[in-house]
Design an enzyme around this catalytic site. Structure first.
Site, PDB file in Angstrom:
ATOM      1  N   ASP A  37       0.861  -1.199   0.000  1.00  0.00           N
ATOM      2  CA  ASP A  37       0.000   0.000   0.000  1.00  0.00           C
ATOM      3  C   ASP A  37       0.889   1.237   0.000  1.00  0.00           C
ATOM      4  OD1 ASP A  37      -3.267   0.253   1.038  1.00  0.00           O
ATOM      5  OD2 ASP A  37      -2.052   2.077   0.926  1.00  0.00           O
ATOM      6  N   TYR A 156     -13.949   6.579 -13.740  1.00  0.00           N
ATOM      7  CA  TYR A 156     -13.928   5.363 -12.905  1.00  0.00           C
ATOM      8  C   TYR A 156     -14.599   4.219 -13.674  1.00  0.00           C
ATOM      9  CZ  TYR A 156     -14.774   2.517  -8.655  1.00  0.00           C
ATOM     10  OH  TYR A 156     -14.805   1.523  -7.707  1.00  0.00           O
TER      11      TYR A 156
HETATM   12  N1  LIG Z   1     -16.065   0.901  -1.976  1.00  0.00           N
HETATM   13  C1  LIG Z   1     -16.803   0.650  -3.033  1.00  0.00           C
HETATM   14  O1  LIG Z   1     -17.987   1.042  -3.106  1.00  0.00           O
HETATM   15  C2  LIG Z   1     -16.253  -0.179  -4.161  1.00  0.00           C
HETATM   16  C3  LIG Z   1     -17.163  -0.799  -5.033  1.00  0.00           C
HETATM   17  C4  LIG Z   1     -16.660  -1.554  -6.091  1.00  0.00           C
HETATM   18  C5  LIG Z   1     -15.296  -1.681  -6.279  1.00  0.00           C
HETATM   19  N2  LIG Z   1     -14.441  -1.054  -5.409  1.00  0.00           N
HETATM   20  C6  LIG Z   1     -13.011  -1.190  -5.684  1.00  0.00           C
HETATM   21  O2  LIG Z   1     -12.391  -1.870  -4.609  1.00  0.00           O
HETATM   22  C7  LIG Z   1     -11.016  -1.477  -4.515  1.00  0.00           C
HETATM   23  C8  LIG Z   1     -10.684  -1.098  -3.086  1.00  0.00           C
HETATM   24  O3  LIG Z   1     -11.490   0.018  -2.727  1.00  0.00           O
HETATM   25  P1  LIG Z   1     -11.950   0.348  -1.223  1.00  0.00           P
HETATM   26  O4  LIG Z   1     -13.389   0.641  -1.286  1.00  0.00           O
HETATM   27  O5  LIG Z   1     -11.439  -0.690  -0.299  1.00  0.00           O
HETATM   28  O6  LIG Z   1     -11.197   1.743  -1.033  1.00  0.00           O
HETATM   29  P2  LIG Z   1     -10.233   2.290   0.137  1.00  0.00           P
HETATM   30  O7  LIG Z   1     -10.037   3.707  -0.195  1.00  0.00           O
HETATM   31  O8  LIG Z   1     -10.779   1.902   1.476  1.00  0.00           O
HETATM   32  O9  LIG Z   1      -8.885   1.463  -0.069  1.00  0.00           O
HETATM   33  C9  LIG Z   1      -8.020   1.709  -1.164  1.00  0.00           C
HETATM   34  C10 LIG Z   1      -6.597   1.422  -0.730  1.00  0.00           C
HETATM   35  O10 LIG Z   1      -5.750   1.623  -1.875  1.00  0.00           O
HETATM   36  C11 LIG Z   1      -4.586   2.325  -1.443  1.00  0.00           C
HETATM   37  N3  LIG Z   1      -3.989   3.055  -2.562  1.00  0.00           N
HETATM   38  C12 LIG Z   1      -4.471   4.159  -3.185  1.00  0.00           C
HETATM   39  N4  LIG Z   1      -3.587   4.559  -4.131  1.00  0.00           N
HETATM   40  C13 LIG Z   1      -2.564   3.675  -4.122  1.00  0.00           C
HETATM   41  C14 LIG Z   1      -1.359   3.553  -4.867  1.00  0.00           C
HETATM   42  N5  LIG Z   1      -1.019   4.436  -5.827  1.00  0.00           N
HETATM   43  N6  LIG Z   1      -0.542   2.508  -4.601  1.00  0.00           N
HETATM   44  C15 LIG Z   1      -0.846   1.617  -3.634  1.00  0.00           C
HETATM   45  N7  LIG Z   1      -1.959   1.702  -2.883  1.00  0.00           N
HETATM   46  C16 LIG Z   1      -2.820   2.712  -3.128  1.00  0.00           C
HETATM   47  C17 LIG Z   1      -5.095   3.260  -0.347  1.00  0.00           C
HETATM   48  O11 LIG Z   1      -4.025   3.725   0.474  1.00  0.00           O
HETATM   49  C18 LIG Z   1      -6.093   2.371   0.364  1.00  0.00           C
HETATM   50  O12 LIG Z   1      -5.484   1.631   1.411  1.00  0.00           O
HETATM   51  C19 LIG Z   1     -10.834  -0.342  -5.534  1.00  0.00           C
HETATM   52  O13 LIG Z   1     -10.277  -0.863  -6.727  1.00  0.00           O
HETATM   53  C20 LIG Z   1     -12.262   0.127  -5.778  1.00  0.00           C
HETATM   54  O14 LIG Z   1     -12.410   0.736  -7.027  1.00  0.00           O
HETATM   55  C21 LIG Z   1     -14.885  -0.328  -4.356  1.00  0.00           C
END
Ligand SMILES: NC(=O)c1ccc[n+]([C@@H]2O[C@H](COP(=O)([O-])OP(=O)(O)OC[C@H]3O[C@@H](n4cnc5c(N)ncnc54)[C@H](O)[C@@H]3O)[C@@H](O)[C@H]2O)c1
Length: 259
Positions: A37, A156
């Site tokens: 991360d 997105y």
């Molecule tokens: N939360 C939702 O509603 C949802 C729905 C569908 C898909 N997703 C996908 O799930 C995945 C995780 O999302 P989440 O909801 O857990 O979000 P989150 O923001 O809780 O977690 C994202 C993590 O990615 C890390 N990150 C960001 N940029 C980075 C980089 N350049 N290098 C390394 N790490 C990096 C952040 O520090 C964080 O720990 C994403 O791909 C998101 O698009 C989320």
């Protein structure tokens, strides 16, 4: 539960939300888990949670948009846990406010870099180590926004459609290298991500969005982790796209136009 006790896993974006829930689930199944991360404090916290639960973990600071960081995360996983068998290609962000086409170019380019370039690069970085480990499972993080017309955040949506297409196109890696590539498409998940875009909104917009987000039935991150574990454990799945809805509903999506 799939037994991963002799396996090594790498989770990008494992510092929070879905990545953290998956890292905990993989460790519970016995895998040694590397959390990669950009947020060091958050990633170390996930590693601490795994260790406190009796699991095996390590953290490596990684910016997934940097090729050198990805290569380092892969070699660190192999050195620490003796191979690489599971890759949760998960780190992702949304565009924020204002939406495209008003969004500043640097902002939407960053979304492309993290949500699509880095997902492609992540696969390229892990495949040699997975081949040497005898094969493995890659779970790409897409979204329902990768399947529907998600007008809220078109950039997105474009990246997640890209992840869906990439996943389907890589289904043949199973035959070639015993590497199964699949992806998961959840609806809104209860993490920091859906609320992050509210921060920059004008107050009236923010109030409307806060109300809307309260009404949307959110999926728990642990339910998404269960979906990831199914894709990791089910040896018959390759090149598949799995939708995940609230209440643990999971369905494979047929290729549009052919069924
Ligand atoms: N939360 C939702 O509603 C949802 C729905 C569908 C898909 N997703 C996908 O799930 C995945 C995780 O999302 P989440 O909801 O857990 O979000 P989150 O923001 O809780 O977690 C994202 C993590 O990615 C890390 N990150 C960001 N940029 C980075 C980089 N350049 N290098 C390394 N790490 C990096 C952040 O520090 C964080 O720990 C994403 O791909 C998101 O698009 C989320």
């Amino acid at each position: 539960m799939t037994d991963l006790s002799s396996k090594a896993a790498l989770v990008t974006g494992g510092g929070s939300g879905i990545g953290r829930a998956t890292a905990l689930a993989l460790a519970e199944a016995g895998a040694g888990v590397v959390i990669a991360d950009i947020d060091e404090a958050a990633g170390q916290e996930t590693a601490g949670l795994i260790d406190a639960a009796g699991g095996r973990s390590a953290f490596v600071r990684t910016d997934v948009t940097e090729w050198d960081d990805l290569e380092r995360a892969v070699s660190f996983t192999v050195e620490t846990f003796g191979g690489l068998h599971v890759f949760h290609n998960n780190a992702g962000i949304n565009t924020g406010w204002p939406d495209f086409p008003e969004a500043a170019r640097a902002r939407w380019e960053k979304v492309l870099a993290i949500n699509l370039w880095a997902v492609i690069a992540g696969i390229q970085a892990v495949v040699p180590a997975m081949r040497s480990s005898g094969g493995g499972a890659i779970v790409n993080m897409a979204s329902l926004a990768g399947l529907v017309a998600y007008g809220t955040d078109p950039i997105y949506a474009a990246t997640k459609h890209g992840v869906v297409g990439l996943t389907r196109a890589l289904g043949g890696l199973k035959e070639e290298a015993n590497i199964r590539v699949n992806c998961l498409c959840p609806g809104f998940v209860d993490t920091a991500l859906p609320r992050r875009r509210l921060a920059d909104m004008p107050p009236d917009q923010r109030a409307r969005w806060e109300g809307a987000l309260e009404r949307i039935p959110m999926i728990a991150a642990s339910e998404v982790a269960e979906g990831v574990m199914e894709l990791v454990g089910n040896e018959s799945l390759a090149g598949e796209v799995m939708v995940l809805l609230q209440g643990g509903v999971r369905k494979l999506v047929p290729v549009p136009g052919f069924t």
